[in-house]
Design an enzyme around this catalytic site. Structure first.
Site, PDB file in Angstrom:
ATOM      1  CD  GLU A 112      -3.006  -1.214   2.162  1.00 57.64           C
ATOM      2  OE1 GLU A 112      -4.051  -1.846   1.926  1.00 57.64           O
ATOM      3  OE2 GLU A 112      -2.797  -0.670   3.256  1.00 57.64           O
ATOM      4  CB  CYS A 125       2.811   7.343   3.446  1.00 55.90           C
ATOM      5  SG  CYS A 125       3.270   6.247   4.776  1.00 55.90           S
ATOM      6  CB  CYS A 132       6.409  -5.127   8.794  1.00 54.19           C
ATOM      7  SG  CYS A 132       7.674  -4.273   9.759  1.00 54.19           S
ATOM      8  CB  CYS A 136       5.171  -2.715  16.404  1.00 58.17           C
ATOM      9  SG  CYS A 136       6.894  -2.366  15.972  1.00 58.17           S
ATOM     10  CB  CYS A 139       2.061  -1.910  13.719  1.00 58.38           C
ATOM     11  SG  CYS A 139       2.211  -1.560  11.953  1.00 58.38           S
ATOM     12  CB  CYS A 362       0.074   6.153  11.354  1.00 64.19           C
ATOM     13  SG  CYS A 362       0.400   7.825  10.897  1.00 64.19           S
TER      14      CYS A 362
HETATM   15  N1  SAH Z   1       8.961   0.347  10.404  1.00 64.31           N
HETATM   16  C1  SAH Z   1       9.054   1.783  10.411  1.00 64.31           C
HETATM   17  C2  SAH Z   1       8.115   2.501   9.482  1.00 64.31           C
HETATM   18  C3  SAH Z   1       6.646   2.096   9.438  1.00 64.31           C
HETATM   19  S1  SAH Z   1       5.479   2.598  10.644  1.00 64.31           S
HETATM   20  C4  SAH Z   1       8.908   2.298  11.824  1.00 64.31           C
HETATM   21  O1  SAH Z   1       8.642   1.499  12.711  1.00 64.31           O
HETATM   22  O2  SAH Z   1       9.117   3.475  12.043  1.00 64.31           O
HETATM   23  C5  SAH Z   1       5.196   4.310  10.608  1.00 64.31           C
HETATM   24  C6  SAH Z   1       4.741   4.819  12.003  1.00 64.31           C
HETATM   25  O3  SAH Z   1       3.381   4.470  12.304  1.00 64.31           O
HETATM   26  C7  SAH Z   1       5.581   4.239  13.127  1.00 64.31           C
HETATM   27  O4  SAH Z   1       5.901   5.230  14.058  1.00 64.31           O
HETATM   28  C8  SAH Z   1       4.620   3.234  13.717  1.00 64.31           C
HETATM   29  O5  SAH Z   1       5.003   2.881  15.004  1.00 64.31           O
HETATM   30  C9  SAH Z   1       3.311   3.979  13.636  1.00 64.31           C
HETATM   31  N2  SAH Z   1       2.141   3.122  13.838  1.00 64.31           N
HETATM   32  C10 SAH Z   1       2.037   1.810  13.582  1.00 64.31           C
HETATM   33  N3  SAH Z   1       0.796   1.353  13.872  1.00 64.31           N
HETATM   34  C11 SAH Z   1       0.095   2.401  14.310  1.00 64.31           C
HETATM   35  C12 SAH Z   1      -1.262   2.579  14.726  1.00 64.31           C
HETATM   36  N4  SAH Z   1      -2.121   1.564  14.704  1.00 64.31           N
HETATM   37  N5  SAH Z   1      -1.641   3.812  15.100  1.00 64.31           N
HETATM   38  C13 SAH Z   1      -0.784   4.848  15.063  1.00 64.31           C
HETATM   39  N6  SAH Z   1       0.492   4.750  14.657  1.00 64.31           N
HETATM   40  C14 SAH Z   1       0.942   3.540  14.292  1.00 64.31           C
END
Ligand code: SAH
Length: 387
Positions: A112, A125, A132, A136, A139, A362
């Site tokens: 995406e 973006c 991935c 996390c 996420c 995000c």
């Molecule tokens: N792997 C990289 C880039 C992708 S995530 C990283 O971890 O930075 C981009 C951002 O979105 C990161 O800060 C991530 O932690 C955040 N993010 C992921 N899931 C989210 C969610 N459900 N709500 C808000 N932010 C989120």
């Protein structure tokens, strides 16, 4: 849990993109790689500059349109090469103008890519991997099992496709729709360093996509050794997905912390070259999870942790997805947190969720085809249980 493909745990080497018929992707090759490819074909070096211009400035995808190259050269290129683009498997536009594309790669895998228009800028973006491996806890992408690195051409292909979709191919000199690039889509860019670096060098090249370093941001969950390398070789804006101020909590919600704990991560940030171009700051991203990491005490610990680093703190209200084990902090708690960070002298903008209605916010990215498969599977198992 069955993992469908080899999981990418460590930075993988640069991938050449070869189609099933053996033709190779020209998009994403460095100037040196292009030269090495084309020399055996007897194509003179000055032709490279022309080809490069067609690829990046004009956004040409068919050799037939590259009219400054001779017919003979065009047909030799046609035989061995292609100009990579994904196909658009789905496109959505949010009520707030955010656009999301589901982009199908040549092997059928989907990623995406999201365009976020704002008054003063337009941000694309971009994804760095299919899926991935970081898992996390908050996420959505991390729940997708299938993971592979994107090639440099596939990373640039997102920018080229967005340009086309926004009606800017080639883009105008002034007032371009895409002013900023953030590597915040699917994947961990520093687990795919070589391809990301190759793509970003072309994005930065004045005769490539001509973006300025200040307008490209690499976001990482904290692959410490690669932060140091990126700081030397790429010097893009750096965003760190911090999200917790103790190892105890961060180990749980950002599991890569078990390998590279907070102290090492912050040390790498202190060493990151920001000062030389006056005023550049590291962005710390902090997702606001209701009752998990959003107390005033944690805000105070955060400012102690980053003391002395030219930084700004982006507070991201958690974006829920179906089945997510967290809730979004209430606005008052986010505001109280922001005030503490602000008083300590750091900018602390609260990120406005964009594109929530199309699951483009995000951390909500996860290919729609995977979602559809999952929904079907869930429906099938429910039917099996109830039947
Ligand atoms: N792997 C990289 C880039 C992708 S995530 C990283 O971890 O930075 C981009 C951002 O979105 C990161 O800060 C991530 O932690 C955040 N993010 C992921 N899931 C989210 C969610 N459900 N709500 C808000 N932010 C989120």
């Amino acid at each position: 849990m069955k993992v469908e493909t080899a999981v990418v745990k460590e930075p993988a080497a640069r991938m050449p993109a070869t189609a099933p018929d053996g033709r190779r992707d020209l998009l994403g090759m460095s100037r040196a790689e292009l030269a090495a490819e084309l020399a055996p074909l007897g194509i003179e070096p000055y032709r490279l500059k022309q080809l490069w211009h067609w690829l990046y400035q004009r956004g040409a995808t068919s050799f037939a349109t590259m009219t400054t190259l001779s017919k003979d050269i065009r047909s030799r290129l046609e035989e061995g090469y292609f100009v990579g683009r994904p196909t658009i498997a789905a496109a959505q536009e949010s009520a707030d103008g955010t656009r999301k594309w589901l982009l199908r790669q040549n092997d059928g895998r989907d990623i995406e890519c999201v365009y976020i228009p704002e008054e003063e800028r337009g941000t694309l973006c971009v994804s760095s991997q299919v899926g991935c491996t970081l898992t996390c806890a908050f996420c959505h992408t991390g729940t997708q099992k299938l993971v592979r690195n994107l090639t440099s051409g596939e990373i640039l292909g997102q920018i080229m496709t967005a340009r086309e979709q926004l009606g800017e191919n080639p883009p105008p000199q002034e007032g371009r729709a895409i002013t900023n690039i953030v590597l915040m889509g699917m994947g961990e860019p520093l687990f795919n360093y070589d391809n990301v670096a190759a793509a970003m060098k072309i994005a930065l090249d004045p005769e490539g996509l001509a973006f300025s370093r200040r307008r490209i941001t690499l976001s990482t969950a904290g692959v410490v050794p690669m932060i140091r390398r990126a700081g030397t070789e790429l010097r893009l804006n750096l965003a760190i997905s911090l999200h917790a101020v103790t190892d105890e909590l961060r180990d749980r919600i950002v599991p890569i912390n078990r390998k590279y704990p907070i102290a090492e991560l912050i040390a790498a940030c202190r060493d990151y070259p920001v000062l030389e171009r006056g005023g550049r700051r590291i962005t710390f991203e902090y997702v606001m999870l209701d009752g998990v990491n959003d107390s005033p005490a944690e805000a105070r610990a955060l400012v102690r942790l980053i003391a002395g680093i030219p930084a700004k703190v982006n507070l991201i209200p958690f974006n829920p997805w179906p089945g997510a084990p967290f809730g979004r902090s209430p606005p008052e708690r986010i505001e109280a947190f922001a005030q503490i960070v602000l008083k300590a002298g750091y900018m602390a903008p609260v990120r406005t969720p964009r594109g929530e209605d199309i699951m483009a916010a995000c951390g909500q990215l996860k290919s729609a085809s995977e979602r559809a498969r999952r929904t079907l599977r869930d429906a099938a198992s429910e039917a099996a249980v109830s039947g």
